[in-house]
Design an enzyme around this catalytic site. Sequence first.
Site, PDB file in Angstrom:
ATOM      1  N   GLY A 252       8.423   5.329   8.372  1.00 40.08           N
ATOM      2  CA  GLY A 252       7.145   4.838   7.874  1.00 40.08           C
ATOM      3  C   GLY A 252       6.181   4.444   8.969  1.00 40.08           C
ATOM      4  N   HIS A 253       6.469   3.310   9.591  1.00 40.30           N
ATOM      5  CA  HIS A 253       5.492   2.689  10.477  1.00 40.30           C
ATOM      6  C   HIS A 253       4.973   3.622  11.562  1.00 40.30           C
ATOM      7  CE1 HIS A 253       4.017   0.154  13.762  1.00 40.30           C
ATOM      8  NE2 HIS A 253       3.583  -0.616  12.776  1.00 40.30           N
TER       9      HIS A 253
ATOM     10  N   ARG B  56       3.171  -7.251  -1.724  1.00 41.30           N
ATOM     11  CA  ARG B  56       2.358  -7.436  -0.518  1.00 41.30           C
ATOM     12  C   ARG B  56       1.669  -6.148  -0.056  1.00 41.30           C
ATOM     13  NH1 ARG B  56       6.732  -8.547   4.260  1.00 41.30           N
ATOM     14  NH2 ARG B  56       7.327 -10.155   2.797  1.00 41.30           N
TER      15      ARG B  56
ATOM     16  N   HIS C 280       7.913   1.175  -1.448  1.00 39.66           N
ATOM     17  CA  HIS C 280       8.666  -0.037  -1.784  1.00 39.66           C
ATOM     18  C   HIS C 280       7.768  -0.966  -2.585  1.00 39.66           C
ATOM     19  CE1 HIS C 280      11.070  -3.738  -0.069  1.00 39.66           C
ATOM     20  NE2 HIS C 280      11.097  -3.665  -1.383  1.00 39.66           N
TER      21      HIS C 280
ATOM     22  N   THR D  96      12.364  -5.692  11.714  1.00 37.42           N
ATOM     23  CA  THR D  96      13.796  -5.788  11.478  1.00 37.42           C
ATOM     24  C   THR D  96      14.439  -6.960  12.183  1.00 37.42           C
ATOM     25  OG1 THR D  96      13.789  -3.423  11.493  1.00 37.42           O
ATOM     26  CG2 THR D  96      15.938  -4.473  11.572  1.00 37.42           C
ATOM     27  N   THR D  97      14.706  -7.998  11.443  1.00 31.13           N
ATOM     28  CA  THR D  97      15.540  -9.058  12.002  1.00 31.13           C
ATOM     29  C   THR D  97      16.754  -9.220  11.109  1.00 31.13           C
ATOM     30  OG1 THR D  97      14.091 -10.614  10.900  1.00 31.13           O
ATOM     31  CG2 THR D  97      13.802 -10.374  13.257  1.00 31.13           C
TER      32      THR D  97
ATOM     33  N   ASN E 216       7.641   7.027   4.483  1.00 32.33           N
ATOM     34  CA  ASN E 216       7.389   5.759   3.796  1.00 32.33           C
ATOM     35  C   ASN E 216       5.905   5.406   4.001  1.00 32.33           C
ATOM     36  OD1 ASN E 216       6.976   2.930   3.512  1.00 32.33           O
ATOM     37  ND2 ASN E 216       9.178   2.596   3.572  1.00 32.33           N
TER      38      ASN E 216
ATOM     39  N   HIS F   3      14.572   3.019   9.421  1.00 27.94           N
ATOM     40  CA  HIS F   3      13.987   1.751   9.858  1.00 27.94           C
ATOM     41  C   HIS F   3      13.793   1.742  11.373  1.00 27.94           C
ATOM     42  CE1 HIS F   3      12.692  -2.229   8.354  1.00 27.94           C
ATOM     43  NE2 HIS F   3      12.566  -2.389   9.656  1.00 27.94           N
ATOM     44  N   GLY F   4      12.543   1.630  11.770  1.00 29.61           N
ATOM     45  CA  GLY F   4      12.205   1.524  13.186  1.00 29.61           C
ATOM     46  C   GLY F   4      12.277   2.838  13.941  1.00 29.61           C
TER      47      GLY F   4
ATOM     48  N   HIS G 112       2.760   1.239   4.572  1.00 28.16           N
ATOM     49  CA  HIS G 112       1.777   0.595   5.455  1.00 28.16           C
ATOM     50  C   HIS G 112       0.352   1.087   5.254  1.00 28.16           C
ATOM     51  CE1 HIS G 112       4.673  -1.996   7.089  1.00 28.16           C
ATOM     52  NE2 HIS G 112       5.415  -1.026   7.591  1.00 28.16           N
TER      53      HIS G 112
ATOM     54  N   GLU H 108      21.893   4.524   3.036  1.00 29.29           N
ATOM     55  CA  GLU H 108      20.899   4.698   4.101  1.00 29.29           C
ATOM     56  C   GLU H 108      21.280   3.735   5.214  1.00 29.29           C
ATOM     57  OE1 GLU H 108      16.705   4.876   3.147  1.00 29.29           O
ATOM     58  OE2 GLU H 108      16.199   3.987   5.093  1.00 29.29           O
TER      59      GLU H 108
ATOM     60  N   ARG I  76       7.442  -4.332  -3.693  1.00 30.82           N
ATOM     61  CA  ARG I  76       8.058  -5.645  -3.434  1.00 30.82           C
ATOM     62  C   ARG I  76       7.716  -6.616  -4.546  1.00 30.82           C
ATOM     63  NH1 ARG I  76       9.393  -6.317   2.401  1.00 30.82           N
ATOM     64  NH2 ARG I  76       9.917  -8.397   1.685  1.00 30.82           N
TER      65      ARG I  76
ATOM     66  N   GLU J  27      11.902   2.437  -3.399  1.00 27.81           N
ATOM     67  CA  GLU J  27      12.656   1.373  -2.744  1.00 27.81           C
ATOM     68  C   GLU J  27      12.450   0.091  -3.522  1.00 27.81           C
ATOM     69  OE1 GLU J  27      12.031   1.898   1.674  1.00 27.81           O
ATOM     70  OE2 GLU J  27      12.293  -0.265   1.498  1.00 27.81           O
TER      71      GLU J  27
ATOM     72  N   ARG K 124      -7.957  -5.795   3.006  1.00 30.66           N
ATOM     73  CA  ARG K 124      -9.355  -5.938   2.609  1.00 30.66           C
ATOM     74  C   ARG K 124      -9.539  -6.058   1.099  1.00 30.66           C
ATOM     75  NH1 ARG K 124     -12.506  -8.089   4.645  1.00 30.66           N
ATOM     76  NH2 ARG K 124     -12.663  -6.929   6.598  1.00 30.66           N
TER      77      ARG K 124
HETATM   78  N1  PXP Z   1      14.142   2.647   5.144  1.00 32.05           N
HETATM   79  C1  PXP Z   1      14.065   1.471   4.484  1.00 32.05           C
HETATM   80  C2  PXP Z   1      15.139   1.125   3.520  1.00 32.05           C
HETATM   81  C3  PXP Z   1      12.994   0.590   4.713  1.00 32.05           C
HETATM   82  O1  PXP Z   1      12.939  -0.569   4.060  1.00 32.05           O
HETATM   83  C4  PXP Z   1      11.977   0.972   5.618  1.00 32.05           C
HETATM   84  C5  PXP Z   1      10.813   0.083   5.885  1.00 32.05           C
HETATM   85  O2  PXP Z   1      10.292  -0.518   4.815  1.00 32.05           O
HETATM   86  C6  PXP Z   1      12.095   2.200   6.254  1.00 32.05           C
HETATM   87  C7  PXP Z   1      13.196   3.011   6.026  1.00 32.05           C
HETATM   88  C8  PXP Z   1      11.044   2.675   7.206  1.00 32.05           C
HETATM   89  O3  PXP Z   1      10.983   1.833   8.327  1.00 32.05           O
HETATM   90  P1  PXP Z   1       9.815   1.997   9.351  1.00 32.05           P
HETATM   91  O4  PXP Z   1       8.552   1.643   8.640  1.00 32.05           O
HETATM   92  O5  PXP Z   1      10.167   1.043  10.444  1.00 32.05           O
HETATM   93  O6  PXP Z   1       9.824   3.420   9.784  1.00 32.05           O
END
Ligand code: PXP
Length: 250
Positions: free
Chosen positions: A218-219, A53, A47, A104-105, A7, A196-197, A10, A155, A49, A74, A18
Site C-alpha cells: 500500500g504505502h 479513519r 481496510h 508497524t509496531t 492497498n 506490510h512495509g 492511504h 498473510e 476500520r 481487510e 481535508r
Molecule cells: N497487509 C495488511 C494486512 C495490512 O494491514 C497492510 C497495511 O494496512 C498492508 C498489507 C500494506 O502495508 P503497507 O501500506 O505498509 O504497504
Amino acid sequence: MWKLGVNIDHTATLREARYRGLSRGEPDPVEAALACVRAGCHSITAHLREDRRHIQDRDIDRLAEALTVPLNFEMANTSEMVAKALQIKPAYVCLVPEKREEVTTEGGLDVVGQSEQIAATCQRLQSAGIEVSLFIDPDEEVVKASKATGALAIELHTGAFAESYESESVQDAELTRLIHAAELGHSLGVKVNAGHGLNYENIKLLHRVPRLEELNIGHSIVARALSVGFETAVRQMLALMEPASPQGSQ
Ligand code: PXP
C-alpha cells in the site's frame, strides 16, 4: 509469479485529511483502484476500520461494485465487519488486529488466544464463498494455529523485516523467519501471502522467500503515485516482482 494486491487505504487517508465527515472529496480511492487495475495489479485491498479513519463504508460498497479484480476486504473480527463482509461478498477477507497502529509496531493477529472466535468467523465467511486469510507474525506456533482455524490463507506480516534495513544481521534473521513460516504454511496446505512495509527496495530481498502467492502493498505505491501516477507506480512494482528481476532469485 507473485501476484500484486494494492492497498489503497492511504488515498482515503489523504482525502480524509481535508474532507472528513463529508460525502465526497479527493482523491477518490475507487479511481485510484481502477488505475491500479489498468496497470495490471491482481487484487485491491481496502481496510474498513472501526474508527473509519480512512476508508469509508461507501468506498467499500463502490469498490465491491466497480472492481474487475478480486476485492480483499481487510477487517477486524467483529460482528459489524462480519455482517459487512457477508453483505458485499468480497473474494477475500483478511482478518487483522483492530487496534494496531498505522506504522508497524504491533504484531499480527493473536490466533492462539482467539482461536475459537477466529475459527467461527472463518467458518461463516468461507461457507459464504469468501476466502479468509489471517494476518499473522511469521512464527511456527502461529502458522500452525492459523491452519487449525480452518482459514484457507495466511498473510505473513513483513513489518519486522521491512523495519530491519539498518542491520544486515537482523534483516537476515527476519528473512529466515519469513522463509520458515512460508515453507511451513505451504506444507500445511494454506495459501501464503505477505505484506506490510514492503517497498521498491526491500522487495528485491523478498525474492529469497519461497512459496509466496500474493503481496499486499500500500504505502510505498501510494507514495510513489504522488509523483508518477498510480499506473506507473504499479508497473514499476510489478517489474520488481518478476522472478527475473535483477536481484530476484526466485
Ligand atoms: N497487509 C495488511 C494486512 C495490512 O494491514 C497492510 C497495511 O494496512 C498492508 C498489507 C500494506 O502495508 P503497507 O501500506 O505498509 O504497504
